[in-house]
Write an enzyme that holds these catalytic residues in place. Structure first.
Site, PDB file in Angstrom:
ATOM      1  N   TYR A   9      40.089  51.558  33.232  1.00  0.00           N
ATOM      2  CA  TYR A   9      40.238  50.849  31.941  1.00  0.00           C
ATOM      3  C   TYR A   9      39.809  51.736  30.772  1.00  0.00           C
ATOM      4  CZ  TYR A   9      40.957  46.594  34.632  1.00  0.00           C
ATOM      5  OH  TYR A   9      41.463  45.658  35.492  1.00  0.00           O
ATOM      6  N   ARG A  19      38.995  29.845  35.745  1.00  0.00           N
ATOM      7  CA  ARG A  19      39.924  28.939  35.076  1.00  0.00           C
ATOM      8  C   ARG A  19      40.501  27.821  35.934  1.00  0.00           C
ATOM      9  NH1 ARG A  19      43.183  33.942  32.723  1.00  0.00           N
ATOM     10  NH2 ARG A  19      42.488  34.590  34.777  1.00  0.00           N
ATOM     11  N   ARG A  68      34.330  27.174  28.189  1.00  0.00           N
ATOM     12  CA  ARG A  68      34.946  28.303  27.495  1.00  0.00           C
ATOM     13  C   ARG A  68      35.476  27.868  26.124  1.00  0.00           C
ATOM     14  NH1 ARG A  68      40.224  31.822  29.002  1.00  0.00           N
ATOM     15  NH2 ARG A  68      41.155  30.048  27.984  1.00  0.00           N
ATOM     16  N   ASP A  72      31.495  40.053  33.275  1.00  0.00           N
ATOM     17  CA  ASP A  72      32.693  40.810  33.604  1.00  0.00           C
ATOM     18  C   ASP A  72      32.296  42.256  33.835  1.00  0.00           C
ATOM     19  OD1 ASP A  72      35.795  40.348  33.573  1.00  0.00           O
ATOM     20  OD2 ASP A  72      35.432  42.357  32.809  1.00  0.00           O
ATOM     21  N   ARG A 112      35.756  35.553  42.153  1.00  0.00           N
ATOM     22  CA  ARG A 112      36.218  34.916  40.901  1.00  0.00           C
ATOM     23  C   ARG A 112      36.089  33.396  40.957  1.00  0.00           C
ATOM     24  NH1 ARG A 112      38.979  39.271  38.114  1.00  0.00           N
ATOM     25  NH2 ARG A 112      39.175  37.932  36.318  1.00  0.00           N
TER      26      ARG A 112
HETATM   27  O1  CP3 Z   1      33.663  36.141  40.350  1.00  0.00           O
HETATM   28  C1  CP3 Z   1      33.216  35.403  39.446  1.00  0.00           C
HETATM   29  O2  CP3 Z   1      33.427  34.190  39.419  1.00  0.00           O
HETATM   30  C2  CP3 Z   1      32.286  35.993  38.404  1.00  0.00           C
HETATM   31  C3  CP3 Z   1      32.886  36.432  37.215  1.00  0.00           C
HETATM   32  C4  CP3 Z   1      33.821  37.638  37.172  1.00  0.00           C
HETATM   33  C5  CP3 Z   1      34.790  37.767  36.154  1.00  0.00           C
HETATM   34  N1  CP3 Z   1      35.352  39.000  36.244  1.00  0.00           N
HETATM   35  C6  CP3 Z   1      35.099  36.732  35.158  1.00  0.00           C
HETATM   36  C7  CP3 Z   1      36.379  36.795  34.435  1.00  0.00           C
HETATM   37  C8  CP3 Z   1      33.868  38.803  37.931  1.00  0.00           C
HETATM   38  C9  CP3 Z   1      33.083  39.183  39.175  1.00  0.00           C
HETATM   39  C10 CP3 Z   1      34.832  39.666  37.330  1.00  0.00           C
HETATM   40  C11 CP3 Z   1      35.123  41.028  37.798  1.00  0.00           C
HETATM   41  C12 CP3 Z   1      36.270  41.751  37.258  1.00  0.00           C
HETATM   42  N2  CP3 Z   1      36.727  41.783  35.986  1.00  0.00           N
HETATM   43  C13 CP3 Z   1      37.052  42.643  38.024  1.00  0.00           C
HETATM   44  C14 CP3 Z   1      36.818  42.982  39.467  1.00  0.00           C
HETATM   45  C15 CP3 Z   1      37.141  41.847  40.375  1.00  0.00           C
HETATM   46  C16 CP3 Z   1      38.593  41.637  40.667  1.00  0.00           C
HETATM   47  O3  CP3 Z   1      39.046  40.486  40.497  1.00  0.00           O
HETATM   48  O4  CP3 Z   1      39.255  42.580  41.088  1.00  0.00           O
HETATM   49  C17 CP3 Z   1      38.036  43.177  37.175  1.00  0.00           C
HETATM   50  C18 CP3 Z   1      39.111  44.166  37.561  1.00  0.00           C
HETATM   51  C19 CP3 Z   1      37.819  42.637  35.874  1.00  0.00           C
HETATM   52  C20 CP3 Z   1      38.552  42.945  34.623  1.00  0.00           C
HETATM   53  C21 CP3 Z   1      39.167  41.756  34.018  1.00  0.00           C
HETATM   54  N3  CP3 Z   1      38.480  40.693  33.462  1.00  0.00           N
HETATM   55  C22 CP3 Z   1      40.543  41.470  33.892  1.00  0.00           C
HETATM   56  C23 CP3 Z   1      41.650  42.382  34.377  1.00  0.00           C
HETATM   57  C24 CP3 Z   1      40.646  40.242  33.252  1.00  0.00           C
HETATM   58  C25 CP3 Z   1      41.900  39.566  32.767  1.00  0.00           C
HETATM   59  C26 CP3 Z   1      42.741  39.127  33.895  1.00  0.00           C
HETATM   60  C27 CP3 Z   1      42.612  37.658  34.132  1.00  0.00           C
HETATM   61  O5  CP3 Z   1      42.226  37.268  35.255  1.00  0.00           O
HETATM   62  O6  CP3 Z   1      42.908  36.935  33.186  1.00  0.00           O
HETATM   63  C28 CP3 Z   1      39.352  39.734  33.039  1.00  0.00           C
HETATM   64  C29 CP3 Z   1      38.998  38.449  32.417  1.00  0.00           C
HETATM   65  C30 CP3 Z   1      38.115  37.537  33.224  1.00  0.00           C
HETATM   66  N4  CP3 Z   1      36.977  37.904  33.882  1.00  0.00           N
HETATM   67  C31 CP3 Z   1      38.272  36.127  33.355  1.00  0.00           C
HETATM   68  C32 CP3 Z   1      37.175  35.667  34.099  1.00  0.00           C
HETATM   69  C33 CP3 Z   1      36.863  34.228  34.447  1.00  0.00           C
HETATM   70  C34 CP3 Z   1      39.360  35.317  32.705  1.00  0.00           C
HETATM   71  C35 CP3 Z   1      38.990  35.134  31.291  1.00  0.00           C
HETATM   72  C36 CP3 Z   1      39.324  33.798  30.741  1.00  0.00           C
HETATM   73  O7  CP3 Z   1      38.513  32.854  30.895  1.00  0.00           O
HETATM   74  O8  CP3 Z   1      40.398  33.707  30.158  1.00  0.00           O
END
Ligand code: CP3
Length: 344
Positions: free
Chosen positions: A151, A27, A36, A73, A23
């Protein structure tokens, strides 16, 4: 030019142990928040190759990691299978019509048709590859079928997984149907990511620990291995990283043709090394919250280094970086990993 990260994934000797953070594009970076904001929301950002490329490159330029991870994502897969994904502020991802029966599965778009709808991801990869330095690697990724299915069935994140688990124990055939359909899309999706230019694949099974050890192979691992083996057969030079979070009780049963095993932060690296270190390169595994303190970070990096000793290892966090971590501390983590592992 050889890429230190790809070499390390393949178990070759490298000048130091490469490092990246799960990740890492996100943010905690003010530069990410600015892009964003321009995009309007998170999904628009995923759909815009130019902006997604820009935020993918930010952690390489700002924090100094050895690999970029595609900005996207895992949930764009079910979205393009015809489930309507939205992100509700403060609540995370939502699907309005979760899957409950056979007819719901039949309605999902499958295989080539679904994989072909993810063109914005492939376009993003092509742009990143034009801009990324030759010595840095680009990681493409997918969610494991099980993690995606949680999900798709619950309609959102869950603490108890009760709806999925009711299906697991009372109607396992239905759950297998969902997993098989998702697996088919993921194989083609990852193949297209490879054709677009990614150097390494990571499969995130973030919710692996929701499944009891006895059932983990049947409902998750075997589908991850099926994806890995499909890709390995066709693209043997592309390293594959498996990251099943929180399943040390399954380590004795881990099998399959892949290169790197991602160790989560709650599993002692010593245990992972003993059980899996001869078979796979290990990635990980600092507790992400240590990033709140530079001293706690250095102590962990030094400990992990003392266990792995620059052999068959990639530094990473044991799960994703959190949004309120100071950028300076993320930089400190990266430079400490590179410092302690540098060969004199
Ligand atoms: O790793 C990276 O930098 C690449 C981008 C990436 C994102 N999501 C961007 C993201 C990757 C590899 C993911 C994978 C992801 N997404 C997973 C598996 C990895 C892990 O962390 O376990 C899962 C379970 C998700 C599902 C998901 N996406 C959730 C549950 C959420 C909301 C929770 C949160 O962190 O706010 C997201 C949103 C998300 N995906 C964000 C980002 C940068 C936040 C969105 C924002 O900018 O507000």
């Amino acid at each position: 030019m050889s890429k230190i990260f790809v070499d390390a994934c393949l178990g070759k000797e490298t000048p130091y142990t490469p490092v990246w953070m799960m990740r890492q594009a996100g943010r905690y970076l003010p530069e990410y928040m600015a892009v964003r904001k321009e995009a309007g929301n998170f999904l628009n950002l995923c759909h815009d190759p130019k902006k997604a490329c820009e935020v993918t490159l930010q952690p390489v330029d700002i924090v100094g990691v050895d690999a970029a991870i595609l900005f996207s994502d895992i949930l764009v897969i079910p979205d393009e299978m015809g489930m309507d994904l939205s992100f509700v502020k403060g609540e995370g991802p939502k699907f309005s019509d979760p899957i409950t029966c056979d007819a719901d599965i039949e309605r999902l778009i499958g295989g080539e048709e679904a994989a072909s709808k993810l063109t914005y991801v492939y376009d993003t990869i092509k742009l990143i590859k034009e801009k990324l330095a030759d010595d840095k690697a680009l990681i493409g990724f997918t969610g494991a079928p099980w993690t995606l299915a949680t999900y798709m069935i619950e309609g959102q994140g869950t603490k108890t997984y009760n709806i999925c688990k009711k299906m697991m124990y009372s109607n396992p055939e239905l759950l297998h149907k969902i997993l098989a359909k998702v697996t088919q899309v993921v194989k083609l999706y990852m193949e297209k990511q490879i054709q677009a230019g990614i150097d390494v694949v990571q499969i995130f099974d973030s919710w692996a620990a929701a499944i009891e050890t006895e059932k983990y192979d049947e409902f998750s691992w075997k589908y991850m291995v099926e994806i890995a083996e499909y890709l390995k057969e066709k693209y043997p030079h592309i390293p594959i990283i498996m990251f099943p979070k929180g399943i040390p009780s399954f380590y004795d049963r881990v099998y399959g043709n892949f290169d790197v095993f991602g160790v989560d932060w709650a599993t002692p690296m010593e245990l992972a090394k003993e059980k899996l270190g001869d078979k796979y390169v290990l990635q990980g595994n600092m507790e992400p919250c240590r990033l709140y303190s530079k001293e706690a970070t250095t102590a962990s990096v030094e400990h992990i280094q003392s266990v792995m000793n620059s052999k068959r290892h990639i530094f990473n966090l044991g799960h994703g970086i959190l949004p309120d971590v100071p950028v300076e501390n993320a930089k400190h983590f990266v430079s400490e990993c590179q410092r302690v592992s540098a060969k004199k």
